[in-house]
Design an enzyme around this catalytic site. Structure first.
Site, mmCIF file in Angstrom:
data_model
loop_
_atom_site.group_PDB
_atom_site.id
_atom_site.type_symbol
_atom_site.label_atom_id
_atom_site.label_comp_id
_atom_site.label_asym_id
_atom_site.label_seq_id
_atom_site.Cartn_x
_atom_site.Cartn_y
_atom_site.Cartn_z
ATOM 1 N N GLU A 55 0.825 -1.204 0.000
ATOM 2 C CA GLU A 55 0.000 0.000 0.000
ATOM 3 C C GLU A 55 0.865 1.261 0.000
ATOM 4 O OE1 GLU A 55 -2.179 -3.078 2.637
ATOM 5 O OE2 GLU A 55 -0.127 -2.594 2.025
ATOM 6 N N CYS A 91 -0.645 -0.091 7.720
ATOM 7 C CA CYS A 91 -1.104 0.405 6.422
ATOM 8 C C CYS A 91 -2.552 0.900 6.489
ATOM 9 C CB CYS A 91 -0.981 -0.700 5.377
ATOM 10 S SG CYS A 91 0.733 -1.090 4.963
ATOM 11 N N ALA A 161 14.156 -35.902 -8.559
ATOM 12 C CA ALA A 161 14.366 -36.157 -9.987
ATOM 13 C C ALA A 161 14.404 -37.664 -10.186
ATOM 14 C CB ALA A 161 15.668 -35.522 -10.465
ATOM 15 N N THR A 203 21.723 -38.985 2.637
ATOM 16 C CA THR A 203 21.927 -38.168 1.433
ATOM 17 C C THR A 203 23.166 -37.301 1.590
ATOM 18 O OG1 THR A 203 19.568 -38.131 0.893
ATOM 19 C CG2 THR A 203 20.911 -36.355 -0.006
ATOM 20 N N GLY A 275 16.560 -38.190 0.986
ATOM 21 C CA GLY A 275 16.299 -39.163 -0.067
ATOM 22 C C GLY A 275 14.913 -39.802 0.043
#
Length: 339
Positions: A55, A91, A161, A203, A275
């Site tokens: 704003e 605001c 992936a 991982t 993982g």
């Protein structure tokens, strides 16, 4: 002013708000448009956490020759104006001081210090206030913010992936490069847009990831490691000074405990990169909001390590990057492609 033209300007608020992705959290993304007659005389969005709200930006953008039109204009804002002193003044007070006669709000703000108070302040000042224009779209724009405040946990994105035959690694879990370099760059953009990123200790040992945004110009997320009872070497890249790292060990690695800590740390979103066991733990517990699956359609991994198993997800967006097809899924059908 007829209601038929409201959505046009609220759509513009959403477009503006999205420019703040990755830079305003833990604040929500917000856009604002000031309209006089059928002409936009000012627009703005929240650009950076701690800086001016939408704003304020919108009203500051009004040209000197249009200043006299403010008191006869309609302000559109995608989220309820704040009514409290935080990093910036309220605001709602600014709107009242500017004598803006009409305000159109996309949706109510669930933050406890606002939650209807901004709307109430406008109405008590005699400002015509319309709430709920494109409410569904405005809520989805800030689904991280709403999930965090309404469910008291981060918004959770599971990403991985996989090959064309749904494998995420070679035989025995041997690391294999699967995604295209263009997808890698996109993933680093995703990282820059989330508050935290998570992997499991295995991982870390197998891939030694950095979990940073080095392929994209954005901030690094907080690194979250589900360590369990696995010892991690201090030389691991996740312990670099590029970003903060939190390691949860032993019983502290339970999903409920980790999510509770992240909520207390005001980390509104979590990107889980692996993982498979960690992904499946979230999936089994039903603790996820979004899946992002990158599939290399030209790669087949014989005897590869299987990708996470999942069900009950609905696709809402598809992209392509080199050899990869990237599909975004949500846990409900009521989702819009706002990316």
């Amino acid at each position: 002013m007829s209601l038929e033209i409201h959505p046009e300007y609220m759509h513009r608020c959403i477009e503006l708000a999205m420019k703040g992705a990755g830079t305003v959290a833990p604040n929500p993304m917000v856009g604002a448009v000031l309209v006089h007659g059928d002409r936009i005389i000012g627009e703005g969005y929240h650009r950076q956490y701690g800086q001016a709200h939408a704003e304020v930006e919108c009203l500051a953008a009004v040209r000197p020759e249009d200043q006299h039109l403010i008191s006869g204009s309609t302000l559109y804002v995608s989220l309820e104006p704040c009514a409290h002193f935080g990093k910036t003044p309220p605001c709602a007070d600014l709107i009242v001081r500017q004598h803006i006669p009409r305000v159109v709000v996309g949706c109510r703000d669930p933050f406890p210090q606002v939650d209807g108070r901004g709307i109430e302040k406008l109405q008590l000042a005699g400002i015509e206030t319309i709430v709920g224009i494109l409410e569904r779209e405005c809520r989805q724009l800030n689904r991280r913010f709403f999930t965090f405040h309404e469910q008291r946990r981060p918004y959770i994105i599971l990403k991985w992936a996989e090959s064309a035959n749904r494998a995420i690694a070679g035989a025995g879990g041997e690391p294999v490069k699967i995604s295209h370099p263009l997808s890698d760059r996109l993933v680093h953009r995703w990282r820059s847009e989330e508050a935290a990123i998570a992997v499991g200790a295995k991982t870390v040992l197998k891939d030694n990831p950095s979990l940073t945004t080095r392929f994209w110009p954005g901030r690094n997320p907080v690194r979250v490691i589900f360590g369990g009872n696995t010892a991690l070497p201090t030389s691991a890249r996740i312990f670099s000074e590029e970003a903060r790292t939190i390691v949860f060990r032993g019983s502290e690695s339970s999903l409920d405990h980790v999510l509770s800590v992240l909520w207390q740390e005001n980390l509104q979103s979590l990107l889980v990169e692996g993982g498979t066991l960690l992904h499946e733990a979230f999936l089994t517990a039903g603790l996820w909001d979004e899946l992002r699956i990158i599939t290399n359609e030209r790669l087949v991994l014989q005897d590869g390590y299987p990708a996470p198993r999942w069900q009950g997800a609905y696709p809402f967006l598809e992209q392509r990057a080199g050899t990869d097809r990237i599909v975004y899924y949500h846990g409900t059908e009521d989702i819009l492609p706002l990316y």
